[in-house]
Design a protein around this motif. Structure first.
Motif, mmCIF file in Angstrom:
data_model
loop_
_atom_site.group_PDB
_atom_site.id
_atom_site.type_symbol
_atom_site.label_atom_id
_atom_site.label_comp_id
_atom_site.label_asym_id
_atom_site.label_seq_id
_atom_site.Cartn_x
_atom_site.Cartn_y
_atom_site.Cartn_z
ATOM 1 N N ALA A 1 0.829 -1.209 0.000
ATOM 2 C CA ALA A 1 0.000 0.000 0.000
ATOM 3 C C ALA A 1 0.862 1.257 0.000
ATOM 4 C CB ALA A 1 -0.922 -0.005 1.210
ATOM 5 N N ALA A 2 1.951 1.235 0.755
ATOM 6 C CA ALA A 2 2.821 2.409 0.851
ATOM 7 C C ALA A 2 3.672 2.605 -0.397
ATOM 8 C CB ALA A 2 3.720 2.297 2.080
ATOM 9 N N SER A 3 3.825 1.568 -1.208
ATOM 10 C CA SER A 3 4.728 1.624 -2.366
ATOM 11 C C SER A 3 4.028 2.024 -3.653
ATOM 12 C CB SER A 3 5.402 0.254 -2.562
ATOM 13 O OG SER A 3 6.148 -0.111 -1.422
ATOM 14 N N LEU A 4 2.743 2.276 -3.612
ATOM 15 C CA LEU A 4 2.015 2.636 -4.832
ATOM 16 C C LEU A 4 2.566 3.935 -5.404
ATOM 17 C CD1 LEU A 4 -1.644 1.802 -3.728
ATOM 18 C CD2 LEU A 4 -0.149 0.444 -5.218
ATOM 19 N N LEU A 5 2.820 3.951 -6.695
ATOM 20 C CA LEU A 5 3.402 5.115 -7.354
ATOM 21 C C LEU A 5 2.368 5.968 -8.070
ATOM 22 C CD1 LEU A 5 6.490 3.299 -8.930
ATOM 23 C CD2 LEU A 5 6.450 4.707 -6.855
ATOM 24 N N LEU A 6 1.335 5.338 -8.640
ATOM 25 C CA LEU A 6 0.330 6.053 -9.431
ATOM 26 C C LEU A 6 -1.080 5.884 -8.883
ATOM 27 C CD1 LEU A 6 1.632 4.986 -12.962
ATOM 28 C CD2 LEU A 6 1.914 7.225 -11.909
ATOM 29 N N TYR A 7 -1.341 4.747 -8.281
ATOM 30 C CA TYR A 7 -2.707 4.396 -7.884
ATOM 31 C C TYR A 7 -2.965 4.630 -6.393
ATOM 32 C CZ TYR A 7 -3.891 2.264 -12.388
ATOM 33 O OH TYR A 7 -4.190 2.053 -13.721
ATOM 34 N N GLN A 8 -2.300 5.628 -5.799
ATOM 35 C CA GLN A 8 -2.514 5.891 -4.373
ATOM 36 C C GLN A 8 -3.978 6.198 -4.050
ATOM 37 O OE1 GLN A 8 -0.397 7.620 -6.349
ATOM 38 N NE2 GLN A 8 1.573 8.003 -5.346
ATOM 39 N N ALA A 9 -4.669 6.885 -4.974
ATOM 40 C CA ALA A 9 -6.053 7.305 -4.712
ATOM 41 C C ALA A 9 -7.000 6.122 -4.571
ATOM 42 C CB ALA A 9 -6.540 8.238 -5.819
ATOM 43 N N VAL A 10 -6.594 4.947 -5.061
ATOM 44 C CA VAL A 10 -7.442 3.762 -4.931
ATOM 45 C C VAL A 10 -7.757 3.486 -3.468
ATOM 46 C CG1 VAL A 10 -7.433 1.243 -5.185
ATOM 47 C CG2 VAL A 10 -6.751 2.695 -7.105
ATOM 48 N N LEU A 11 -6.800 3.790 -2.582
ATOM 49 C CA LEU A 11 -6.980 3.521 -1.152
ATOM 50 C C LEU A 11 -7.376 4.767 -0.369
ATOM 51 C CD1 LEU A 11 -3.921 1.150 -0.587
ATOM 52 C CD2 LEU A 11 -6.322 0.528 -0.943
ATOM 53 N N GLN A 12 -7.793 5.814 -1.072
ATOM 54 C CA GLN A 12 -8.228 7.020 -0.386
ATOM 55 C C GLN A 12 -9.747 7.102 -0.242
ATOM 56 O OE1 GLN A 12 -6.155 9.153 1.224
ATOM 57 N NE2 GLN A 12 -4.720 7.514 0.648
ATOM 58 N N SER A 13 -10.452 6.083 -0.696
ATOM 59 C CA SER A 13 -11.891 6.008 -0.437
ATOM 60 C C SER A 13 -12.100 5.668 1.031
ATOM 61 C CB SER A 13 -12.523 4.923 -1.318
ATOM 62 O OG SER A 13 -11.975 3.660 -0.964
ATOM 63 N N GLU A 14 -13.321 5.766 1.504
ATOM 64 C CA GLU A 14 -13.578 5.461 2.918
ATOM 65 C C GLU A 14 -13.231 4.011 3.264
ATOM 66 O OE1 GLU A 14 -17.133 5.831 6.287
ATOM 67 O OE2 GLU A 14 -17.405 6.673 4.282
ATOM 68 N N PRO A 15 -13.651 3.011 2.451
ATOM 69 C CA PRO A 15 -13.217 1.635 2.763
ATOM 70 C C PRO A 15 -11.703 1.472 2.670
ATOM 71 C CG PRO A 15 -15.118 1.597 1.303
ATOM 72 C CD PRO A 15 -14.645 3.033 1.361
ATOM 73 N N GLY A 16 -11.059 2.174 1.730
ATOM 74 C CA GLY A 16 -9.608 2.067 1.590
ATOM 75 C C GLY A 16 -8.876 2.616 2.797
ATOM 76 N N ARG A 17 -9.289 3.781 3.267
ATOM 77 C CA ARG A 17 -8.650 4.371 4.453
ATOM 78 C C ARG A 17 -8.891 3.501 5.680
ATOM 79 N NH1 ARG A 17 -10.955 9.099 2.241
ATOM 80 N NH2 ARG A 17 -12.586 9.049 3.840
ATOM 81 N N ALA A 18 -10.092 2.955 5.793
ATOM 82 C CA ALA A 18 -10.388 2.078 6.933
ATOM 83 C C ALA A 18 -9.533 0.814 6.878
ATOM 84 C CB ALA A 18 -11.872 1.712 6.929
ATOM 85 N N PHE A 19 -9.271 0.325 5.674
ATOM 86 C CA PHE A 19 -8.430 -0.861 5.512
ATOM 87 C C PHE A 19 -7.000 -0.576 5.957
ATOM 88 C CE2 PHE A 19 -5.679 -3.570 2.809
ATOM 89 C CZ PHE A 19 -6.135 -4.814 3.199
ATOM 90 N N LEU A 20 -6.462 0.575 5.568
ATOM 91 C CA LEU A 20 -5.096 0.935 5.969
ATOM 92 C C LEU A 20 -4.986 1.093 7.485
ATOM 93 C CD1 LEU A 20 -4.152 3.523 3.185
ATOM 94 C CD2 LEU A 20 -3.515 1.105 3.346
ATOM 95 N N THR A 21 -6.000 1.720 8.082
ATOM 96 C CA THR A 21 -6.002 1.870 9.545
ATOM 97 C C THR A 21 -6.040 0.513 10.232
ATOM 98 O OG1 THR A 21 -7.142 3.999 9.383
ATOM 99 C CG2 THR A 21 -7.254 2.863 11.501
ATOM 100 N N LEU A 22 -6.845 -0.390 9.692
ATOM 101 C CA LEU A 22 -6.940 -1.727 10.264
ATOM 102 C C LEU A 22 -5.612 -2.468 10.155
ATOM 103 C CD1 LEU A 22 -8.538 -4.047 11.498
ATOM 104 C CD2 LEU A 22 -9.383 -4.602 9.196
ATOM 105 N N LEU A 23 -4.943 -2.350 9.006
ATOM 106 C CA LEU A 23 -3.638 -2.998 8.852
ATOM 107 C C LEU A 23 -2.637 -2.456 9.864
ATOM 108 C CD1 LEU A 23 -3.060 -3.283 4.978
ATOM 109 C CD2 LEU A 23 -3.823 -5.050 6.582
ATOM 110 N N GLN A 24 -2.713 -1.160 10.113
ATOM 111 C CA GLN A 24 -1.795 -0.562 11.089
ATOM 112 C C GLN A 24 -2.013 -1.166 12.468
ATOM 113 O OE1 GLN A 24 -2.035 3.704 11.306
ATOM 114 N NE2 GLN A 24 -0.815 3.818 13.181
ATOM 115 N N HIS A 25 -3.251 -1.308 12.884
ATOM 116 C CA HIS A 25 -3.544 -1.887 14.202
ATOM 117 C C HIS A 25 -3.153 -3.363 14.254
ATOM 118 C CE1 HIS A 25 -5.444 1.491 16.169
ATOM 119 N NE2 HIS A 25 -6.191 1.715 15.100
ATOM 120 N N LEU A 26 -3.330 -4.060 13.131
ATOM 121 C CA LEU A 26 -2.959 -5.473 13.108
ATOM 122 C C LEU A 26 -1.449 -5.664 13.196
ATOM 123 C CD1 LEU A 26 -5.372 -6.815 10.331
ATOM 124 C CD2 LEU A 26 -5.476 -7.333 12.774
#
Length: 458
Positions: free
Chosen positions: A24-49
């Protein structure tokens, strides 16, 4: 922690939480794919995990937020990722829609391929796997309920994406790229198909929506456009065929004319324009609704459309101008052009109940005793000729009785109204007399009334 979590799953998952975070951190062009509400929630969840000192309650809360975001979107995690990928607006998708893939920089294509590979690993992470990881951190008598997984039940339907849904059917048109990404093991190899998709379907808002409106200084998508279809419209066959032919020319890259549809109220002028979108949306037609109050923004709206691979109808409904209204000057520039060439992929379709779009009063006509403007007749002629600046003018005369009854019969056949022709004719004429007179709108309201009446008495 990540390694122990991965080893706790019944069926070994090939990637750890740390792997997914790095992807997720290495995306060069498609960063916005994870900027939706489910995407941001997924990143937060990975951080806690991943964090060893994470709070159990915080981890459970993060999982709940991810679950809720997907449930609100009515999408699985896999369908959501594919949706975000296909509507992505980034340097690769922008250039891929405008030029052949062979003309794109090699580094840009390589970066897109690398991003797709990383996103495919995130795509392969199922709700069941995430639930197992959460259970390992915050043990409970039952593992958290996983949100539905497309990878497990095979239910990944293109209609789940929300991308430019055909309002007449509620479904997407054929979307080969969606099916390819769903079954392909190597997304990076799908780049040619992905580029072809963007050339036909656009990027960003134009990939997500077929109909948009100019609102508060920006284009806003219309999620549920009017589902009216051409085959639902009866009467005015010549006008319909002329407009269809002009729209076909636009879609095929031939010169297309701006069109003024004017005539009696309720004759179906607006419905005809909106039906074109449902007929040709899957061929790259997009409709942008512009209110009269926003006509001074036309240059701002039109210029970004010039380099799009799609075709656009600027739809101005119920057009007319007051005597001192300068908005018509902005429309005049778009209709006639200026020093800047008019985009070949755009036309204006305007409806009006008035043939002369600018209101003229008897007091406007010059009289010998007037000592105001010397060339007053020039001003009068400018007002009267404004409608002539449209290349096509389609006239919708008031519906006579035979036309009105033909429309009623056509709609009744489509909706399976169970009345004899004699009963239908008698009630239709009574309805027109008691309500708004004979018109397509009146016919539609009458049939809607009959549908409700028969449904309630069934």
């Amino acid at each position: 922690m990540a390694e122990s979590l991965a080893s706790s799953t019944p069926a070994p998952f090939p990637y750890t939480v740390q792997h997914l975070r790095r992807d997720a951190a290495s995306l060069l062009l498609y960063q916005a794919v994870l900027q939706s509400e489910p995407g941001r929630a997924f990143l937060t969840l990975l951080q806690h995990l991943h964090e060893r000192s994470t709070d159990e309650l915080a981890c459970l809360t993060a999982y709940g937020q991810w679950f809720s975001a997907l449930a609100a979107a009515q999408q699985t995690w896999q369908a959501h990722l594919l949706t975000q990928i296909l509507k992505a607006d980034n340097p690769f998708t922008q250039q891929a829609q405008a030029a052949p893939l062979t003309e794109l920089p090699a580094s840009l294509i390589a970066a897109a391929g690398a991003d797709l590979t990383r996103l495919q690993r995130l795509y392969s992470c199922t709700g069941a796997q995430i639930s197992q990881w959460v259970q390992a951190i915050a043990p409970r008598s039952e593992a958290p309920i996983p949100w539905g997984d497309s990878l497990e039940d095979g239910s990944l339907d293109p209609a789940d994406s929300g991308l430019a849904i055909d309002p007449s059917s509620g479904q997407l048109p054929s979307l080969p790229i969606w099916n390819r990404l769903q079954r392909d093991r190597h997304w990076a190899k799908a780049i040619p198909d992905l580029a072809a998709f963007h050339r036909q379907g656009g990027v960003g808002k134009f990939a997500e929506y077929r109909a948009l409106r100019w609102q508060a200084g920006q284009l806003v998508g219309i999620p549920h456009p009017d589902p009216i279809r051409l085959d639902q419209l009866a009467g005015y066959e010549h006008q319909r065929q002329t407009l269809v032919q002009n729209t076909e020319a636009l879609l095929r890259g031939y010169p297309a004319l701006h069109v003024l549809l004017y005539g009696s109220r309720g004759s179906g002028k607006s419905s005809l324009v909106k039906a074109l979108l449902n007929q040709y949306g899957d061929r790259g037609l997009r409709l942008i609704e512009v209110g009269k109050a926003d006509l001074h923004h036309l240059a701002e709206i039109v210029e970004p459309l010039r380099h799009q691979p799609l075709a656009f109808i600027l739809f101005v409904d119920d057009l007319s101008f007051e005597e001192d209204d300068d908005a018509f000057k902005s429309l005049k520039v778009v209709l006639e052009g200026s020093v800047t060439a008019r985009p070949r992929n755009m036309v204006v379709y305007a409806t009006s109940n008035r043939r002369h779009l600018i209101r003229e009063f008897h007091g406007d006509r010059p009289r010998p005793q007037d000592a105001d403007e010397i060339h007053t007749w020039d001003t009068v002629q400018e007002k009267l000729s404004f409608g002539d600046r449209f290349g096509l003018t389609l006239t919708f005369e008031p519906a006579d009785q035979p036309t009105y009854l033909d429309i009623v019969r056509h709609l009744a056949t489509q909706t399976s109204i169970s009345l004899t022709d004699e009963q239908l004719t008698q009630r239709a004429l009574q309805w027109a007399t008691r309500h708004n007179g004979r018109s397509g709108r009146t016919a539609r309201q009458f049939i809607d009334y009959l549908q409700a009446e028969q449904g309630l008495t069934a």
